[in-house]
Write an enzyme that holds these catalytic residues in place. Structure first.
Site, short mmCIF file in Angstrom:
data_model
loop_
_atom_site.label_atom_id
_atom_site.label_comp_id
_atom_site.label_asym_id
_atom_site.label_seq_id
_atom_site.Cartn_x
_atom_site.Cartn_y
_atom_site.Cartn_z
N ASN A 1 0.88 -1.18 0.00
CA ASN A 1 0.00 0.00 0.00
C ASN A 1 0.91 1.22 0.00
OD1 ASN A 1 -1.79 2.05 0.47
ND2 ASN A 1 -2.34 1.42 2.56
N TRP A 2 1.06 1.80 -1.18
CA TRP A 2 2.02 2.90 -1.32
C TRP A 2 1.50 4.20 -0.71
CZ3 TRP A 2 4.57 2.85 -6.88
CH2 TRP A 2 5.22 1.64 -7.08
N LYS A 3 0.20 4.24 -0.40
CA LYS A 3 -0.42 5.48 0.13
C LYS A 3 -0.13 6.65 -0.81
CE LYS A 3 -0.16 3.35 4.60
NZ LYS A 3 -0.18 3.46 6.05
N HIS B 1 -9.65 1.43 4.34
CA HIS B 1 -8.41 1.58 5.11
C HIS B 1 -8.65 2.52 6.28
CE1 HIS B 1 -4.34 2.74 6.16
NE2 HIS B 1 -3.95 1.61 5.61
N GLU C 1 -7.02 4.89 7.41
CA GLU C 1 -6.77 6.31 7.12
C GLU C 1 -7.96 6.92 6.39
OE1 GLU C 1 -2.98 5.70 5.23
OE2 GLU C 1 -2.11 5.19 7.18
N GLU D 1 -5.91 -4.94 10.23
CA GLU D 1 -4.93 -3.89 10.48
C GLU D 1 -5.26 -3.17 11.79
OE1 GLU D 1 -2.72 -2.75 6.63
OE2 GLU D 1 -4.30 -1.31 6.99
N GLY E 1 1.92 2.35 10.62
CA GLY E 1 2.86 3.45 10.49
C GLY E 1 3.51 3.87 11.80
N SER F 1 2.91 -2.10 10.23
CA SER F 1 4.36 -2.17 10.48
C SER F 1 4.95 -3.55 10.19
CB SER F 1 4.67 -1.72 11.91
OG SER F 1 4.25 -0.38 12.11
N GLY G 1 2.63 -1.08 4.22
CA GLY G 1 2.76 0.33 3.88
C GLY G 1 4.22 0.70 3.69
N GLY G 2 4.83 1.27 4.74
CA GLY G 2 6.20 1.78 4.67
C GLY G 2 7.20 0.85 4.00
P1 PGA Z 1 2.50 0.32 7.57
O1 PGA Z 1 1.07 0.53 6.86
O2 PGA Z 1 3.04 -0.98 7.06
O3 PGA Z 1 3.31 1.50 7.16
O4 PGA Z 1 2.24 0.27 9.04
C1 PGA Z 1 0.21 -0.54 6.67
C2 PGA Z 1 -1.05 -0.04 6.03
O5 PGA Z 1 -1.49 1.07 6.34
O6 PGA Z 1 -1.67 -0.75 5.21
#
Ligand code: PGA
Length: 255
Positions: A13-15, A98, A100, A170, A176, A216, A237-238
């Site tokens: 997930n590149w956001k 998600h 966010e 999640e 994050g 994470s 994500g990251g």
């Molecule tokens: P993260 O994000 O790996 O940076 O914690 C995961 C996500 O939001 O899908």
């Protein structure tokens, strides 16, 4: 995960990251690392990078996903993108609900459910995110929260469509933050989600459905998380923005 019945899905997930040239560069770096993957590899990129990504992955085993879609087919919804528009571009997956989106853009279980129905009707493979806040975990209501989200988000979905839907567990406190759920916490929650799916759609569907962990996940902790029987991959994500790290996670999911 139970390899006899499910295949792990590793989705990045590149956001809101990467311009088009940067996206192309990252995909080129991921390609050799995904070549012999024993799992499904997906990159969920910003809308502006979708066409670039679809072209870049041609002839590879990497799939492209978007990070959201609207529930209506078309109309006066300024700034929104429909599921059909994604399909027409060659996009296969879409992340929905998600945390966010729920936190910053007012998405609710009701709109997630509507988006899910639209995505499935268009032929997309949805990745639906569920997960509790830290406060909810501390109050001991993680199961209630996950149960409620699953019941509402998957309301009115047919068993066949549920089989095509990926669920991403999640925990919001792990996203994050660098604070990962322990492998046991991830297993417990993914198992609980599978039990809820069994109670709604039956044991066969629950056994077939992919339940990922996200929050994470990185090159170091992936193997342990993925060793758990109900953890069928990851939404990353990251660590998905660094090809070597993403490659390590793909490797961990392929053994
Ligand atoms: P993260 O994000 O790996 O940076 O914690 C995961 C996500 O939001 O899908």
């Amino acid at each position: 995960m139970n390899k006899n019945v499910r295949k792990a899905v590793i989705a990045g997930n590149w956001k809101m990251n990467k311009t088009r040239p940067e996206a192309k560069e990252l995909i080129e770096a991921i390609k050799p690392l995904a070549e012999n993957a024993g799992c499904e590899v997906v990159v969920c990129v910003p809308f502006t990078n979708l066409e670039t990504a679809v072209n870049a992955v041609k002839g590879t085993n990497i799939h492209v996903g978007a990070q959201n879609c609207h529930f209506e087919k078309s109309g006066a919804f300024t700034g929104e993108i429909s599921a059909d528009m994604l399909v027409e571009l060659g996009v296969e997956y879409v992340i929905l609900g998600h945390s966010e989106r729920r936190q910053y853009f007012g998405e609710t279980d009701e709109t997630v459910n509507k988006r899910l129905k639209a995505a499935l009707a268009a032929g997309l493979k949805p990745i639906v995110c569920v997960g509790e806040l830290l406060w909810e975990r501390e109050c001991g209501i993680t199961e209630e929260v996950l149960g409620k989200q699953c019941k509402l988000d998957f309301f009115g979905i047919s068993p066949e469509d549920m089989r095509k839907t990926v669920i991403a567990y999640e925990p919001v406190w792990a996203i994050g933050t660098g604070r990962t759920a322990t492998a046991d916490q991830a297993q417990e929650a993914c198992k609980y989600i599978r039990d809820v799916i069994a109670s709604i759609f039956g044991a066969d569907v629950a056994e077939a459905v992919t339940v990922q962990y996200g929050g994470s996940m990185n090159a170091k902790n992936a193997a342990e998380l993925l060793s758990k029987v109900d953890v069928d991959g990851g939404l990353i994500g990251g660590a998905s923005l660094k090809a070597p790290d993403f490659g390590e996670i793909i490797k961990a999911a392929s053994v």
